[in-house]
Design a protein around this motif. Structure first.
Motif, PDB file in Angstrom:
ATOM      1  N   THR A 155       0.049   4.937  -3.524  1.00 21.92           N
ATOM      2  CA  THR A 155      -0.632   5.973  -2.735  1.00 21.92           C
ATOM      3  C   THR A 155      -1.456   6.926  -3.592  1.00 21.92           C
ATOM      4  O   THR A 155      -2.331   7.617  -3.079  1.00 21.92           O
ATOM      5  CB  THR A 155       0.388   6.785  -1.917  1.00 21.92           C
ATOM      6  OG1 THR A 155       1.378   7.322  -2.813  1.00 21.92           O
ATOM      7  CG2 THR A 155       1.096   5.907  -0.890  1.00 21.92           C
ATOM      8  N   ASP A 156      -1.160   6.963  -4.880  1.00 23.01           N
ATOM      9  CA  ASP A 156      -1.895   7.841  -5.793  1.00 23.01           C
ATOM     10  C   ASP A 156      -3.177   7.130  -6.234  1.00 23.01           C
ATOM     11  O   ASP A 156      -3.119   6.126  -6.952  1.00 23.01           O
ATOM     12  CB  ASP A 156      -1.021   8.179  -7.008  1.00 23.01           C
ATOM     13  CG  ASP A 156      -1.672   9.193  -7.932  1.00 23.01           C
ATOM     14  OD1 ASP A 156      -2.875   9.488  -7.754  1.00 23.01           O
ATOM     15  OD2 ASP A 156      -0.985   9.674  -8.852  1.00 23.01           O
ATOM     16  N   LYS A 157      -4.317   7.610  -5.802  1.00 23.99           N
ATOM     17  CA  LYS A 157      -5.598   6.973  -6.124  1.00 23.99           C
ATOM     18  C   LYS A 157      -6.035   7.213  -7.565  1.00 23.99           C
ATOM     19  O   LYS A 157      -7.106   6.762  -7.984  1.00 23.99           O
ATOM     20  CB  LYS A 157      -6.694   7.481  -5.166  1.00 23.99           C
ATOM     21  CG  LYS A 157      -6.484   7.057  -3.730  1.00 23.99           C
ATOM     22  CD  LYS A 157      -6.507   5.531  -3.584  1.00 23.99           C
ATOM     23  CE  LYS A 157      -6.375   5.098  -2.137  1.00 23.99           C
ATOM     24  NZ  LYS A 157      -6.415   3.619  -1.983  1.00 23.99           N
ATOM     25  N   GLU A 176      -8.769  -2.451  -2.081  1.00 27.38           N
ATOM     26  CA  GLU A 176      -7.831  -1.336  -2.267  1.00 27.38           C
ATOM     27  C   GLU A 176      -7.744  -0.944  -3.737  1.00 27.38           C
ATOM     28  O   GLU A 176      -7.732   0.247  -4.075  1.00 27.38           O
ATOM     29  CB  GLU A 176      -6.454  -1.718  -1.734  1.00 27.38           C
ATOM     30  CG  GLU A 176      -6.359  -1.885  -0.231  1.00 27.38           C
ATOM     31  CD  GLU A 176      -6.605  -0.594   0.533  1.00 27.38           C
ATOM     32  OE1 GLU A 176      -6.487   0.496  -0.063  1.00 27.38           O
ATOM     33  OE2 GLU A 176      -6.904  -0.668   1.741  1.00 27.38           O
ATOM     34  N   LEU A 193       0.815  -1.217   0.000  1.00 24.53           N
ATOM     35  CA  LEU A 193       0.000   0.000   0.000  1.00 24.53           C
ATOM     36  C   LEU A 193       0.848   1.267   0.000  1.00 24.53           C
ATOM     37  O   LEU A 193       0.448   2.290  -0.563  1.00 24.53           O
ATOM     38  CB  LEU A 193      -0.943   0.004   1.207  1.00 24.53           C
ATOM     39  CG  LEU A 193      -2.125  -0.967   1.131  1.00 24.53           C
ATOM     40  CD1 LEU A 193      -2.879  -1.014   2.450  1.00 24.53           C
ATOM     41  CD2 LEU A 193      -3.058  -0.571  -0.010  1.00 24.53           C
ATOM     42  N   LYS A 194       2.014   1.192   0.619  1.00 26.34           N
ATOM     43  CA  LYS A 194       2.912   2.359   0.642  1.00 26.34           C
ATOM     44  C   LYS A 194       3.390   2.723  -0.760  1.00 26.34           C
ATOM     45  O   LYS A 194       3.772   3.872  -1.008  1.00 26.34           O
ATOM     46  CB  LYS A 194       4.114   2.073   1.533  1.00 26.34           C
ATOM     47  CG  LYS A 194       3.800   2.044   3.023  1.00 26.34           C
ATOM     48  CD  LYS A 194       5.043   1.653   3.815  1.00 26.34           C
ATOM     49  CE  LYS A 194       4.729   1.474   5.290  1.00 26.34           C
ATOM     50  NZ  LYS A 194       5.914   0.986   6.052  1.00 26.34           N
TER      51      LYS A 194
END
Length: 200
Positions: free
Chosen positions: A139-141, A170, A135-136
């Motif tokens: 981070t850009d959705k 996610e 996930l790190k």
């Protein structure tokens, strides 16, 4: 006479073995970077990572740390990959180094590091840590780059419905760029198929 010749030959052979052994030890301690390169060229990454580690101990350079990580990945050593990967990620020069490596290698090196680290953690049974690591990196959705860490982790977790459901949630929260949509859809389809298989 024959015994003298045999004894002389054996002494010469022993002396040669000692000289070669000393030369090997000298090279190992004095030129670990070169030894790492030698074993990398031979495809013997389990040996290479040890010399890369020694070279990093001497230099402290991030390039040598990355070499430790890369050799661990190639050797299939999950312990080395997870440990060196996290060490690399926490290095203050990591982001800058990733830019240079991405340009040099022609792949997203940042995703390569995060993805392989997450997969190694997962295979070691560190599922929560693996998901956090992946996930790190994403981070850009509004972006879903090819071979990103979440997609790599989904591949490693195939057959693990619990983890796949978390990854799927996610990914579904991301809106990919138009050029990334085909890849995004393929990854989601693959996860969905795996989950459906688990449920049948």
């Amino acid at each position: 006479m024959f015994k003298v010749i045999i004894k002389t030959a054996l002494k010469t052979l022993l002396a040669l073995i000692i000289v070669l052994a000393l030369a090997f030890v000298g090279l190992s301690l004095g030129y670990p970077s070169g030894m790492a390169g030698f074993f990398e060229n031979c495809g013997m990454y389990s040996f290479a990572k040890g010399y890369a580690s020694l070279s990093y101990t001497y230099s402290g350079n991030i390039s040598d740390l990355a070499r430790c990580f890369n050799d661990g990945v190639m050797a299939g050593d999950d312990g080395n990959t997870a440990n060196r990967g996290n060490e690399l990620i926490s290095n203050e020069k990591f982001e800058e180094f990733c830019i240079a490596e991405t340009e040099r290698l022609g792949l997203d090196y940042r995703q390569f590091v995060y993805g392989n680290t997450a997969c190694a953690e997962y295979r070691r049974g560190q599922k929560n840590e693996a998901l956090e690591t992946a996930l790190k990196a994403v981070t850009d959705k509004n972006s879903f780059p090819v071979n990103n860490a979440l997609a790599q982790l989904a591949g490693a977790a195939k057959g693990d419905a619990t983890v796949l459901k978390l990854i799927k949630a996610e990914i579904e929260s991301i809106t990919p760029q138009e050029s990334q949509k085909d890849y995004y859809d393929r990854v989601l389809d693959s996860i969905t198929q795996s989950l459906n298989t688990e449920n049948t």
